[in-house]
Motif scaffolding. Sequence first.
Motif, PDB file in Angstrom:
ATOM      1  N   ASP A   1       1.188  -1.350   0.085  1.00  0.00           N
ATOM      2  CA  ASP A   1       0.270   0.543   0.671  1.00  0.00           C
ATOM      3  C   ASP A   1       0.202   1.275   0.467  1.00  0.00           C
TER       4      ASP A   1
ATOM      5  N   ARG B   1       0.559   6.314   0.658  1.00  0.00           N
ATOM      6  CA  ARG B   1       0.253   5.433   1.472  1.00  0.00           C
ATOM      7  C   ARG B   1      -1.446   5.376   0.446  1.00  0.00           C
TER       8      ARG B   1
ATOM      9  N   THR C   1      -4.931   3.093  -0.535  1.00  0.00           N
ATOM     10  CA  THR C   1      -6.133   1.947   1.032  1.00  0.00           C
ATOM     11  C   THR C   1      -7.173   1.812   0.146  1.00  0.00           C
ATOM     12  N   TYR C   2      -7.799   0.439   0.373  1.00  0.00           N
ATOM     13  CA  TYR C   2      -8.851   0.237  -1.036  1.00  0.00           C
ATOM     14  C   TYR C   2      -9.984   0.072  -0.081  1.00  0.00           C
ATOM     15  N   ARG C   3     -10.672   1.085  -0.290  1.00  0.00           N
ATOM     16  CA  ARG C   3     -12.132   1.250   0.034  1.00  0.00           C
ATOM     17  C   ARG C   3     -13.366   1.102  -1.166  1.00  0.00           C
TER      18      ARG C   3
ATOM     19  N   THR D   1      -9.183   2.459  -5.177  1.00  0.00           N
ATOM     20  CA  THR D   1      -7.760   2.503  -4.253  1.00  0.00           C
ATOM     21  C   THR D   1      -7.899   4.545  -3.981  1.00  0.00           C
TER      22      THR D   1
ATOM     23  N   SER E   1      -4.473   7.482   1.515  1.00  0.00           N
ATOM     24  CA  SER E   1      -4.914   7.586   2.545  1.00  0.00           C
ATOM     25  C   SER E   1      -4.018   9.065   3.222  1.00  0.00           C
TER      26      SER E   1
END
Length: 102
Positions: A60, A83, A85-87, A91, A94
């Motif tokens: 990440d 950095r 994050t997968y949400r 992607t 963050s």
Amino acid sequence: MKTVAAFYNALSNADGASAAASVVPEKRGIGPFSETSIHSFFSGLSTPLKLRSVSKEGTDSVIATYSYVRANGTACDGRAEVRTTYRYGKTLISRISALNGC
């Protein structure tokens, strides 16, 4: 890496809305991730931001290198750790940590 490249492309165009859309929702509209702040800073550059490279550093983490010139003529050859994050099925960025003094 696509998200990071899209984010920096939006910065190069001083497109605060598109850049902020690449960031996790809880950081959008705040400080340096504010659409207005992004637009104000990047639209005032004498040479727009140019993304030089994007390389994966881990699961990440991505390293982005870029350059730009401020209105006062000060050049920046920047390097940042981004950095992700997968949400929400995509992607998102963050956190961004500058790795040099620009």
